[in-house]
Write an enzyme that holds these catalytic residues in place. Sequence first.
Site, PDB file in Angstrom:
ATOM      1  N   HIS A  73       0.814  -1.215   0.000  1.00 57.67           N
ATOM      2  CA  HIS A  73       0.000   0.000   0.000  1.00 57.67           C
ATOM      3  C   HIS A  73       0.856   1.278   0.000  1.00 57.67           C
ATOM      4  O   HIS A  73       0.313   2.378  -0.091  1.00 57.67           O
ATOM      5  CB  HIS A  73      -0.950   0.017   1.206  1.00 57.67           C
ATOM      6  CG  HIS A  73      -0.258   0.310   2.492  1.00 57.67           C
ATOM      7  ND1 HIS A  73       0.486  -0.628   3.169  1.00 57.67           N
ATOM      8  CD2 HIS A  73      -0.170   1.461   3.208  1.00 57.67           C
ATOM      9  CE1 HIS A  73       0.994  -0.078   4.252  1.00 57.67           C
ATOM     10  NE2 HIS A  73       0.617   1.194   4.304  1.00 57.67           N
ATOM     11  N   HIS A  88       1.829   6.878  -0.567  1.00 61.62           N
ATOM     12  CA  HIS A  88       1.008   6.092   0.356  1.00 61.62           C
ATOM     13  C   HIS A  88      -0.418   6.026  -0.177  1.00 61.62           C
ATOM     14  O   HIS A  88      -1.092   7.045  -0.271  1.00 61.62           O
ATOM     15  CB  HIS A  88       1.032   6.752   1.743  1.00 61.62           C
ATOM     16  CG  HIS A  88       0.511   5.899   2.836  1.00 61.62           C
ATOM     17  ND1 HIS A  88      -0.835   5.691   3.042  1.00 61.62           N
ATOM     18  CD2 HIS A  88       1.163   5.200   3.786  1.00 61.62           C
ATOM     19  CE1 HIS A  88      -0.987   4.892   4.081  1.00 61.62           C
ATOM     20  NE2 HIS A  88       0.211   4.586   4.553  1.00 61.62           N
TER      21      HIS A  88
END
Length: 168
Positions: A73, A88
């Site tokens: 992620h 992110h």
Amino acid sequence: MFSKWKSKKEDKQTGTTLDIIAPVSGKAVPLKEVPDAAFSGGQMGRGIAIQPDEGKLIAPFDGTVAHIVKSNHALILEHSSGAQLLLHIGIDTVSLKGTGFVSHVASGDVVKAGQTLIEFDLEGIQEAGCATISPIIVTGLGEQQRIVDELYGQVIAGKDRIITITSL
């Protein structure tokens, strides 16, 4: 169209500049709009966030993948100047333990601007109760580097500039 803001007024730019291009298409907003205090309060560093329109993260410049999080992620991409970006995807998405994320790179990979880094399932992230807003944080600036421009508004991945870094 873009609106731009500067944290400090810059009358002169000297040295070289690095333009960071949007790594994901969507709406670029100030970090203060991220629903996570570590990002919105600036503890992770300066940058912007993008509310993505599609589930594809691309390299915003030629660089090296310095680190990719095991759950895919987030990653850190390093430019040859030493500047690093933390890319992110979403907020609290670490809780998904990699579900909905497909990485196309590994730590140490050399990538080209526009290359697909990670594909992600926007609907799946939302259905899991996580926010999809994605912080783009500048880290690893040297003493002679600084952010001089941050732009927000609708952006297209691989096309629109979102951050400019200058070296003295």
